[in-house]
Design a protein around this motif. Structure first.
Motif, PDB file in Angstrom:
ATOM      1  N   TYR A 144       0.816  -1.218   0.000  1.00  0.00           N
ATOM      2  CA  TYR A 144       0.000   0.000   0.000  1.00  0.00           C
ATOM      3  C   TYR A 144       0.847   1.265   0.000  1.00  0.00           C
ATOM      4  O   TYR A 144       0.386   2.326  -0.403  1.00  0.00           O
ATOM      5  CB  TYR A 144      -1.001  -0.023   1.157  1.00  0.00           C
ATOM      6  CG  TYR A 144      -2.101  -1.022   0.884  1.00  0.00           C
ATOM      7  CD1 TYR A 144      -3.105  -0.746  -0.030  1.00  0.00           C
ATOM      8  CD2 TYR A 144      -2.101  -2.273   1.482  1.00  0.00           C
ATOM      9  CE1 TYR A 144      -4.093  -1.676  -0.312  1.00  0.00           C
ATOM     10  CE2 TYR A 144      -3.080  -3.215   1.212  1.00  0.00           C
ATOM     11  CZ  TYR A 144      -4.071  -2.900   0.304  1.00  0.00           C
ATOM     12  OH  TYR A 144      -5.052  -3.824   0.010  1.00  0.00           O
ATOM     13  N   GLU A 179       1.475   1.907  -3.661  1.00  0.00           N
ATOM     14  CA  GLU A 179       0.299   2.409  -4.367  1.00  0.00           C
ATOM     15  C   GLU A 179       0.000   3.875  -4.040  1.00  0.00           C
ATOM     16  O   GLU A 179      -0.870   4.476  -4.668  1.00  0.00           O
ATOM     17  CB  GLU A 179      -0.918   1.547  -4.037  1.00  0.00           C
ATOM     18  CG  GLU A 179      -0.821   0.147  -4.616  1.00  0.00           C
ATOM     19  CD  GLU A 179      -1.971  -0.750  -4.193  1.00  0.00           C
ATOM     20  OE1 GLU A 179      -2.907  -0.263  -3.526  1.00  0.00           O
ATOM     21  OE2 GLU A 179      -1.928  -1.945  -4.542  1.00  0.00           O
ATOM     22  N   ARG A 180       0.684   4.433  -3.059  1.00  0.00           N
ATOM     23  CA  ARG A 180       0.463   5.830  -2.671  1.00  0.00           C
ATOM     24  C   ARG A 180       1.037   6.801  -3.699  1.00  0.00           C
ATOM     25  O   ARG A 180       1.865   6.433  -4.521  1.00  0.00           O
ATOM     26  CB  ARG A 180       1.136   6.121  -1.331  1.00  0.00           C
ATOM     27  CG  ARG A 180       0.297   5.801  -0.151  1.00  0.00           C
ATOM     28  CD  ARG A 180       1.042   6.151   1.123  1.00  0.00           C
ATOM     29  NE  ARG A 180       0.138   6.067   2.236  1.00  0.00           N
ATOM     30  CZ  ARG A 180      -0.525   7.105   2.732  1.00  0.00           C
ATOM     31  NH1 ARG A 180      -0.357   8.308   2.251  1.00  0.00           N
ATOM     32  NH2 ARG A 180      -1.348   6.943   3.742  1.00  0.00           N
ATOM     33  N   ASN A 181       0.628   8.054  -3.583  1.00  0.00           N
ATOM     34  CA  ASN A 181       1.215   9.111  -4.406  1.00  0.00           C
ATOM     35  C   ASN A 181       2.422   9.672  -3.678  1.00  0.00           C
ATOM     36  O   ASN A 181       2.385   9.891  -2.477  1.00  0.00           O
ATOM     37  CB  ASN A 181       0.201  10.240  -4.648  1.00  0.00           C
ATOM     38  CG  ASN A 181      -0.936   9.778  -5.527  1.00  0.00           C
ATOM     39  OD1 ASN A 181      -0.757   8.925  -6.391  1.00  0.00           O
ATOM     40  ND2 ASN A 181      -2.117  10.338  -5.302  1.00  0.00           N
ATOM     41  N   GLY A 182       3.474   9.904  -4.409  1.00  0.00           N
ATOM     42  CA  GLY A 182       4.685  10.465  -3.820  1.00  0.00           C
ATOM     43  C   GLY A 182       5.820  10.372  -4.812  1.00  0.00           C
ATOM     44  O   GLY A 182       5.720   9.704  -5.834  1.00  0.00           O
ATOM     45  N   LYS A 183       6.904  11.054  -4.495  1.00  0.00           N
ATOM     46  CA  LYS A 183       8.021  11.108  -5.435  1.00  0.00           C
ATOM     47  C   LYS A 183       8.886   9.846  -5.338  1.00  0.00           C
ATOM     48  O   LYS A 183       9.115   9.176  -6.322  1.00  0.00           O
ATOM     49  CB  LYS A 183       8.855  12.353  -5.137  1.00  0.00           C
ATOM     50  CG  LYS A 183       9.683  12.804  -6.318  1.00  0.00           C
ATOM     51  CD  LYS A 183      10.200  14.200  -6.088  1.00  0.00           C
ATOM     52  CE  LYS A 183      10.994  14.679  -7.270  1.00  0.00           C
ATOM     53  NZ  LYS A 183      10.266  15.557  -8.162  1.00  0.00           N
ATOM     54  N   SER A 184       9.333   9.517  -4.139  1.00  0.00           N
ATOM     55  CA  SER A 184      10.220   8.363  -3.971  1.00  0.00           C
ATOM     56  C   SER A 184       9.530   7.300  -3.117  1.00  0.00           C
ATOM     57  O   SER A 184       8.568   7.581  -2.403  1.00  0.00           O
ATOM     58  CB  SER A 184      11.514   8.788  -3.292  1.00  0.00           C
ATOM     59  OG  SER A 184      11.247   9.198  -1.972  1.00  0.00           O
ATOM     60  N   GLU A 224       9.561   8.203   0.562  1.00  0.00           N
ATOM     61  CA  GLU A 224       8.514   9.166   0.933  1.00  0.00           C
ATOM     62  C   GLU A 224       7.169   8.457   1.073  1.00  0.00           C
ATOM     63  O   GLU A 224       6.424   8.686   2.036  1.00  0.00           O
ATOM     64  CB  GLU A 224       8.432  10.244  -0.156  1.00  0.00           C
ATOM     65  CG  GLU A 224       7.501  11.386   0.158  1.00  0.00           C
ATOM     66  CD  GLU A 224       7.468  12.409  -0.979  1.00  0.00           C
ATOM     67  OE1 GLU A 224       6.362  12.879  -1.291  1.00  0.00           O
ATOM     68  OE2 GLU A 224       8.533  12.699  -1.541  1.00  0.00           O
ATOM     69  N   LYS A 225       6.852   7.588   0.112  1.00  0.00           N
ATOM     70  CA  LYS A 225       5.584   6.843   0.147  1.00  0.00           C
ATOM     71  C   LYS A 225       5.520   5.944   1.372  1.00  0.00           C
ATOM     72  O   LYS A 225       4.490   5.875   2.059  1.00  0.00           O
ATOM     73  CB  LYS A 225       5.442   5.969  -1.109  1.00  0.00           C
ATOM     74  CG  LYS A 225       5.316   6.712  -2.406  1.00  0.00           C
ATOM     75  CD  LYS A 225       5.238   5.675  -3.512  1.00  0.00           C
ATOM     76  CE  LYS A 225       5.397   6.250  -4.879  1.00  0.00           C
ATOM     77  NZ  LYS A 225       5.307   5.205  -5.914  1.00  0.00           N
ATOM     78  N   ASN A 253       4.975   7.945   4.577  1.00  0.00           N
ATOM     79  CA  ASN A 253       3.579   8.373   4.711  1.00  0.00           C
ATOM     80  C   ASN A 253       2.674   7.218   5.117  1.00  0.00           C
ATOM     81  O   ASN A 253       1.761   7.393   5.929  1.00  0.00           O
ATOM     82  CB  ASN A 253       3.092   9.010   3.409  1.00  0.00           C
ATOM     83  CG  ASN A 253       3.757  10.337   3.143  1.00  0.00           C
ATOM     84  OD1 ASN A 253       4.202  11.025   4.065  1.00  0.00           O
ATOM     85  ND2 ASN A 253       3.856  10.718   1.879  1.00  0.00           N
ATOM     86  N   GLU A 254       2.912   6.032   4.563  1.00  0.00           N
ATOM     87  CA  GLU A 254       2.100   4.860   4.907  1.00  0.00           C
ATOM     88  C   GLU A 254       2.359   4.427   6.351  1.00  0.00           C
ATOM     89  O   GLU A 254       1.426   4.055   7.055  1.00  0.00           O
ATOM     90  CB  GLU A 254       2.395   3.708   3.940  1.00  0.00           C
ATOM     91  CG  GLU A 254       1.496   2.501   4.119  1.00  0.00           C
ATOM     92  CD  GLU A 254       0.029   2.758   3.823  1.00  0.00           C
ATOM     93  OE1 GLU A 254      -0.814   2.107   4.475  1.00  0.00           O
ATOM     94  OE2 GLU A 254      -0.282   3.590   2.956  1.00  0.00           O
TER      95      GLU A 254
END
Length: 155
Positions: free
Chosen positions: A106, A109-114, A117-118, A121-122
């Protein structure tokens, strides 16, 4: 079974936190055998988590794993021509495996640059009890609860 079950290879603890669970997580992040890149992604994510939450990133990651770990799951079993979803307890080793895989999946599947970073956030979302991986755990538990009537078919 004809052959002996494969033996579990002992994991070496990671260099920064001296934790085998981190190594297991990094092994799941790793693609095409690039372990040093996987370690960099993980450590960058932990550093970002520390910046976002103003808390120890390692502890937040541990909390996120605990929040995403499932207790029950459903397994398909064919009985008399019909397939039933039968709720069953998850083995301890599989619990860890599932929570790690869900967090990484998951995060990807997130939005983000690297990926770092994703993943950060998860991890933050999972530690707060939200995000895709936590939702997956909740859905799994909900499905097991809905199919509780078939638990007498348990193997």
């Amino acid at each position: 079974m004809r052959k002996q079950a494969a033996k579990k290879m002992p994991l070496a603890p990671d260099p920064r936190f001296n934790d085998k669970l981190v190594t297991r997580f990094v092994n799941n992040v790793m693609e095409q055998g690039k372990k040093s890149i996987a370690y960099r992604i993980f450590y960058d994510a932990i550093d970002r988590v520390s910046q976002i939450t103003n808390d120890n990133g390692y502890e937040v990651w541990k909390k996120a794993l605990a929040n995403v770990t499932p207790a029950v799951e459903v397994r398909s079993r064919r009985i008399g021509g019909a397939t039933f979803q039968i709720p069953s307890e998850v083995r301890p080793d599989r619990k860890v495996s599932l929570c790690i895989k869900w967090l990484i999946r998951y995060a990807g599947e997130r939005n983000g640059k690297s990926m770092a970073e994703k993943l950060a956030n998860e991890i933050v979302a999972a530690s707060k009890g939200e995000g895709g991986a936590f939702k997956k755990k909740e859905d799994t538990h909900r499905m097991a609860e809905a199919n509780k009537a078939f638990s007498h078919f348990r193997i």
